[in-house]
Design a protein around this motif. Structure first.
Motif: not given
Length: 186
Positions: A62-87
């Motif tokens: 549960g804990t390793p899979l929960g950590i993976l889910a959190a990291v995957t969610g964070a990477f999915a967000y950063v992959g969707t919302v481009d940090p190269n665009e200001p704001g």
């Protein structure tokens, strides 16, 4: 033994961590009978396969899979919302106040490039962060395998290693802010 490292401690139940005194008792003393209700003795595991049919294998994962889910969610967000665009994301406070790149500057752009499959751009934005993604993946796989085999993950680094990591981060920060190290700047 009473206290935070006693047989019924939260630390021992959640992580499987066993202190030096407990290890000595296991070698020399009588068999552990399970001091707490619901805490099996060590003899209760005889013949049980890792990840056995009792469902305990999935609980340990549960804990390793929960950590993976959190990291995957964070990477999915950063992959969707481009940090190269200001704001979309705040500016690094150190960069804004001093004009100096910290070791984390370019980390979001690196994560975005990494998740979109552009490893060259990921290393160009922040080489340390990109190396950290691969290190995290390796440690996570090790953690998952050890959890499945009912063994806790123990990574003990000597103080010299921590000093070495700090020195690498310091050198990386200094070099990326010098003219000849502009290739390391985001």
């Amino acid at each position: 033994m009473h206290g935070p490292h006693g047989p019924g401690s939260v630390l021992k139940r959640r992580t499987g961590w066993v202190g030096a005194l407990e290890r000595r008792k296991d070698r020399v003393g009588p068999p552990d009978r399970g001091d707490q209700v619901g805490q099996p003795g060590r003899n209760d595991r005889v013949g049980r396969q890792p990840g056995g049919k009792d469902g305990a294998g999935w609980k340990r994962l549960g804990t390793p899979l929960g950590i993976l889910a959190a990291v995957t969610g964070a990477f999915a967000y950063v992959g969707t919302v481009d940090p190269n665009e200001p704001g979309h994301y705040p500016v690094c406070p150190l960069l804004k106040l001093t004009g100096v790149f910290c070791p984390g500057c370019g980390g979001l752009r690196s994560a975005h490039a990494f998740i979109t499959g552009d490893l060259g751009a990921a290393f160009s934005a922040n080489a340390i962060a990109t190396a950290g993604y691969f290190l995290f993946a390796a440690v996570w796989v090790l953690w998952l395998v050890r959890a499945w085999r009912e063994k806790p993950l123990r990574i003990a680094l000597a103080p010299a290693w921590w000093w070495g990591v700090g020195a690498v981060l310091l050198v990386f920060t200094v070099v990326r802010n010098l003219p000849f190290g502009s290739a390391l700047a985001p």
